[in-house]
Structure formats: C-alpha cells, structure tokens
Motif scaffolding. Structure first.
Motif, short mmCIF file in Angstrom:
data_model
loop_
_atom_site.label_atom_id
_atom_site.label_comp_id
_atom_site.label_asym_id
_atom_site.label_seq_id
_atom_site.Cartn_x
_atom_site.Cartn_y
_atom_site.Cartn_z
N UNK A 252 -27.62 2.88 4.40
CA UNK A 252 -29.09 3.05 4.14
C UNK A 252 -29.83 3.02 5.58
N UNK A 253 -29.06 3.57 6.81
CA UNK A 253 -29.60 3.41 8.27
C UNK A 253 -28.56 3.71 8.95
N UNK A 318 -27.40 0.09 12.35
CA UNK A 318 -26.96 1.14 11.97
C UNK A 318 -26.16 0.88 10.76
N UNK A 319 -25.67 1.03 10.09
CA UNK A 319 -24.72 0.88 9.55
C UNK A 319 -23.20 2.26 9.19
N UNK A 320 -23.84 3.37 9.48
CA UNK A 320 -23.02 3.95 10.26
C UNK A 320 -23.36 5.58 11.28
N UNK A 321 -23.21 5.85 11.81
CA UNK A 321 -22.81 6.66 13.46
C UNK A 321 -22.22 7.52 12.68
N UNK A 322 -22.87 8.92 13.23
CA UNK A 322 -22.14 9.88 13.22
C UNK A 322 -22.02 10.08 14.11
N UNK A 344 -20.83 -1.96 10.93
CA UNK A 344 -21.20 -0.03 11.13
C UNK A 344 -19.82 0.35 10.77
N UNK A 345 -19.78 1.30 10.36
CA UNK A 345 -18.89 2.36 10.37
C UNK A 345 -19.10 3.70 11.32
N UNK A 645 -11.08 0.74 11.52
CA UNK A 645 -10.79 1.90 10.80
C UNK A 645 -11.98 2.12 9.93
N UNK A 646 -12.41 2.99 10.30
CA UNK A 646 -13.14 3.30 9.12
C UNK A 646 -12.52 3.56 7.51
#
Length: 647
Positions: A252-253, A318-322, A344-345, A645-646
């Motif tokens: 979502x973020x 952030x819930x996902x950092x790329x 966060x992943x 780990x993600x």
C-alpha cells in the motif's frame, strides 16, 4: 610498430615481437576494447603517471616510445600520457572519469616504487569501495634482489617477497605481481576480466618490479591483437520476478531506493516508465541521484541521513522497499533507522548477489534495466492509490518549498551561507553541467538541496568520502565529458588536502569551475563534534591561545592566492550578486576558475530529521557529552537489524 623490434618464431611457429615488459603493457592496453548493447569503444583512455627511479626506465620509456612513434606516424598515441602532481589524485581522476563514463572506459595509473606507489593506496580503496574500474601499475623492488636492499625497499626477515605493494591486496579486486615476463599475459588478462565485470569491478593492481619492467622478452604477436570485452546484462529469473511482483502488488505504501546501479546500467528510462505506470515514489542514494529529474512527479529526493523530509517520511511508513542498484550504506538507511514500519519487506534488485541479499530482502540478481522492464510487465495494471500519490506530491512540494527558502538570497549585500552558495551554483548552472564533491558538510547539503536535472549531472563521491577528491575528480569528469561545465564544490579543509591538481588542470587545458568555500576549518566535523558533545574540538584552523589550546585567532591562510599561484584564474566574492557575476565569467571563460567565497559555517542547511550512528562516549565529566549520549541512546532504541527474511 615498435622501432627496431626483432620478429622471431615461437615454438608453435607463431610470430613473436621483442619488447620490454613495460612496452608490452603499453601495447596490450592500447588494444583493449569494451562493448555493451552493440556499442564498442577503446577501454583505456590513457595512462596517468609520475616517474621515479622505479618506473622512469620502464613504463616511462615505454610511454615515451609510444608517443614518439605515434608522432612520427602522424597519429595520436593509442595510450595518451598525462602527468599528475600527486599519485593519490591521479587515481581519483581516473575513478571520476570512469564513473562519468558509466564504467565503460577508464585509465591506467603508474607510479614509482615506495611512497610513489603507496600514495595510491587511498585511491585504490576509493575505487574498490565505489565499484569503479581503475588499473594501478605500482612499481616494485628488484625481482633479482641483486642489489638488495634497494632504496625504499621494505625488509621483512620472515618474508623476502613481501613489499609495500602487498598493502594493495585488501584494497584491490585483483592483485598480481609480475616477477618474470612470462607471468605478464595472465596478469593483464586477469585484470581485464575484473575491470570489465560490473559485479567484480574495482581497483585492479599489477605490481611491476623495476628491473622486470625494463627486461626484454619475445612476446607472441597474438597477445597484442585487439580484444573486445563484452559487458553482459544478466537477466532476472522469471520466478524471482514473479515473487517480487507479488510482494510489490500487495504493498500500500511502497518506496523505491534508487542507487548507482540505475545510473550505470542506463536504466533511467526504464525506471521512469515503471514509476509512471505504478505511481511508486523514488528516493535516491548519493550514487543514485539523477535516477529521476528532481521535478518528476514520483521523485522525492535524497533518502537517509542526508535525505529530504519527503523521502524520509515515506521511508518510515513504507511497507515494501524496492532497492535498485544500492548497497544500502549507513547513510542510505540512516544507520538502519530509516525504514521503521514493523512489517516492512525488501525487494532488492542488484547485479551483485552480495548487495541483493542485504536487509533480508528478496534477492533479484540481475541488471537493473532488465529487471525493471520485467517487473513493469509482470505488475500489469498495478498502481498505488490516489491518496498515496497525493501524499507523495504534497511531501515533495513541501520539501521543494524548503529548498527554495534555503536558496533565497536577500538583496542587501550580506554574506552568503553554504545553502545559498549551493543554490546559486545550481540555479546558474545548465541542466547538463556536473556538480562534483566528496567530503565535508557539502556532500550532505548537496544530496538534499541540489536539484538534479540530468542523469549524469551529479557526481558526489560518498562511498569513501575522501577529502582531496574534489579537484582531481573534477578533472576526470571534465575529461570524460568535455561538452559539460563542471562545478567543483569544495570546502577549505578538503581543498588543502590536494589543491596541487589545479596545476594539472592548467597543464592539460581542462576547464573546471571550482567553488571554494572558506570555513576556516572542518565545518562538517565541527558540526558533528558539537552534536556529539565534543565542542568542535580540533576542527578550526586557529592559532594557539595563551592557555596552549587551538582557540586563538583564525590563521591568515589565503586560499585565493594559493589557487592563483597554481595557475588558476581566481575571483573573490562575498555577496550573491558578486557570485552570480563570477559564475557567468567562469562559464564564458576557457580556463579553470576558482570562485572564493567565505561563508558562515554556523548557518546549517535544512534538517533531514534523520540520524547517523556515530558512537558517543558512554561516560564523561563533560555536560555536553552527557547530554549527547542521552540523545544517542534514544536513537539506538529505534535502530533495527533488518535480519527478518522477506518471504
């Protein structure tokens, strides 16, 4: 064709040519090419060198011979020679050059034995830490040992083969020493393999004993045939792209952290298409600044300890950092306090598996451009919510307003502060001009304040943050991009480390614009010292006072006069109007210009609302240190290991 070289037949009936080891090195390097995406170019632009007794009759003679023969033939030397003033600086220039060239072309650097070679150690560390290909050719002591111990020879009773050049081993991605001519081909080919590999690259060091450099040998002519080294674009595994797309689609973020890999792989257009389709905001590391233009709707600027409030606010949620092409330095992660969502992943795209596994993230080992394009297709019509897009826009606009305010110069003739100097340089430069910096308070201020408009317009060395890099690096950038103006931003502390390369710029007719900020000391460490309770101790350039402390009057150092003595044109300014006129004169001119401006180091740039982990003394009699430790302890509570780990 080498003058008076004899041609023989090898035992395998292959023609050979008689050359010294140094002459063979020069001829080999001149015939190395690199190719990516069908574009082929010569890999070595030339060789920087300072000659001493260790290499003057070896590499020095070989480079001279190649230059004379080219002149006689009416051609340019295949391996151009440039004289530097400092061995460390020559490596910095080569590193800056190859970075500007996206690591697709570089220089060799030769130095004499002893201190000449060990002066290159700092440059080797910088190149390797920043993943920049530079070939180092330090001279070494006699292989025959016939005259041992020789001048500048390191004698170790337990190891007769140990020399000062062994110090290059932990600082280089490749190291070899040529004790005999027969070893040279494998050393050269091994170095080339590393230099042209995006994963393995860094400093490649081939130590050349001074007697071996001048020794003649019958080389197979095939050694000097043109070789083309292909730079591959590793494709991502389909299964990993599918998993990465699944994780991102659930976000979502989400937030992208764009690192240097985006720039080096030429992935800017792919990234632009990806974020315009998905709406995911993009934050940038120091090396990744320029991944998007500063005013792109998805651009939120620098992230981490020297980041923008926009990027850091989004990072905290952030819930996902790329992570794309980033090695997640402590400044990027704000010493692991930036990404504070408990769930966060991380999805990490990197050509190097070493970096892709960091933060416990899902590892996508691939070329950045190829992976981004694959993700764009895999995500289909995924897009962040309108609310998240609006929040991104609002935060970015708030920071942009902050930058505008920091840039503002009152028309009252008052002295400038560093943020205003940065703003003037940014505003007066062209979009394709390049800003260069490395150490002090300036890199952090540039990271969050400089409005980058071109993918190669920002060049801050922050892997090693090496004082003295700036002028040498500016020369390298200008040599790599002669059609761009290069603004070298440097404080007085860093300037005094390696100002001598101004003479090299003058010698080579390389025009750089040096903005020299006079702080009367180390502004960055002064500020850090104060925040850590150490009261700016040992950071100001002062006389000793009656108590014996360095707290007296300012030293009467005239940096403008120093720059002029090295051949640069110098303009001293105080006000915004004077600075503006000076930049116009410098841009219109043909020679290196130093703009000297005195600023107030006590006026800081806007705060990033972030942290950097520098330990504070746990016990002290100083109240300032006690207070600083309390603040430090609070930040340590926020620090996260990111080892989960993600899935």
């Amino acid at each position: 064709m080498v003058s008076k070289a004899s041609v023989f037949k090898s035992p395998h009936n292959e023609p050979t040519v008689r050359l010294t080891v140094a002459q063979a090195v020069v001829r080999f390097l001149a015939n190395q090419y690199i190719e990516r995406d069908g574009e082929r170019s010569r890999f070595f632009a030339g060789c920087f060198g300072i000659f001493g007794h260790g290499n003057v009759a070896g590499m020095g003679q070989a480079l001279l011979q190649a230059e004379v023969e080219a002149q006689q033939a009416g051609t340019e030397p295949a391996l151009r020679y440039v004289l530097g003033r400092n061995e460390q600086a020559m490596v910095h220039t080569a590193a800056a050059y190859t970075r500007q060239k996206d690591r697709l072309q570089t220089w060799a650097v030769t130095a004499s034995i002893g201190p000449g070679s060990t002066n290159m150690l700092t440059g080797a560390a910088l190149a390797t830490i920043n993943r920049l290909p530079v070939l180092l050719l330090p001279s070494d002591t006699f292989a025959t040992r016939v005259s041992a111990p020789v001048l500048q020879d390191l004698e170790q009773p337990h190891d007769n083969e140990l020399t000062v050049n062994d110090a290059f081993k932990p600082l280089s991605r490749f190291f070899d020493r040529v004790w005999r001519p027969e070893q040279l081909p494998s050393a050269l080919i091994g170095a080339m393999r590393v230099l042209t590999d995006p994963v393995e690259t860094g400093a490649a060091t081939i130590a050349l004993p001074q007697d071996v450099q001048a020794e003649a040998f019958d080389w197979p002519e095939s050694l000097f045939a043109e070789r083309t080294w292909h730079v591959a674009r590793p494709l991502p595994e389909r299964a990993m792209i599918a998993r990465a797309a699944e994780i991102i689609a659930s976000a979502r973020r989400p937030l992208i952290v764009a690192g240097g890999g985006v720039i080096y792989s030429g992935a800017n257009d792919a990234l632009t298409a990806f974020v315009e389709q998905t709406g995911i905001p993009v934050s940038e590391t120091q090396a990744g600044k320029g991944s998007l233009p500063f005013d792109h709707p998805q651009a939120v600027g620098a992230v981490g300890s020297t980041g923008t409030t926009a990027a850091n606010a989004l990072a905290a949620e952030a819930d996902v950092v790329i992570g794309i092409g980033t090695r997640y330095s402590d400044f990027t992660s704000a010493s692991r306090t930036a990404f504070n969502n408990p769930d966060v992943r991380f999805v990490n795209i990197n050509v190097a598996s070493f970096d892709a596994v960091k933060q416990g993230g899902l590892s996508v080992v691939a070329d950045a451009r190829e992976a981004i394009e694959a993700l764009t297709e895999a995500l289909g019509d995924y897009s962040v919510s309108d609310d998240y897009r609006s929040r991104t826009t609002e935060l970015a606009q708030e920071w942009d307003d902050t930058v505008t305010a920091a840039y503002r110069v009152e028309d009252d003739g008052s002295a400038l502060n560093q943020s205003q100097v940065i703003g003037l340089a940014n505003t007066l430069s062209e979009p394709r001009d390049v800003v260069v910096c490395a150490a002090g308070s300036m890199p952090g201020d540039l990271h969050k304040l400089w409005r980058t408009r071109d993918r190669k317009g920002y060049h801050v060395e922050y892997g090693y943050s090496c004082m003295g890099y700036e002028i040498a690096g500016g020369i390298g950038v200008k040599m790599a991009a002669p059609d761009r103006d290069v603004f070298v931003m440097v404080g007085d502390g860093s300037y005094l480390m390696m100002a001598t390369e101004l003479a090299t710029a003058v010698q080579e007719g390389v025009k750089i614009i040096v903005v020299l900020v006079q702080n009367h000391g180390f502004a960055s460490i002064g500020s850090l010292s104060e925040s850590l309770g150490s009261q700016r101790f040992g950071t100001s350039y002062r006389y000793r006072d009656q108590s014996g402390r360095l707290a007296g009057d300012k030293l009467p150092v005239d940096l403008a006069a120093n720059a002029a003595s090295l051949g640069a044109e110098v303009i001293k300014v105080t006000t915004g109007a004077e600075f503006t006129d000076a930049v116009k004169v410098a841009k219109a001119g043909e020679h290196t210009t130093v703009i000297h401006v005195e600023t107030d180091p006590m006026i800081y740039a806007p705060d990033s609302q972030s942290w950097w982990d520098v330990p504070v003394s746990q016990t002290s009699t100083l109240a300032s240190t006690q207070e600083a430790y309390e603040t430090y302890a609070e930040w340590k509570k926020v620090q996260r290991p990111y080892t989960k780990p993600t899935e």
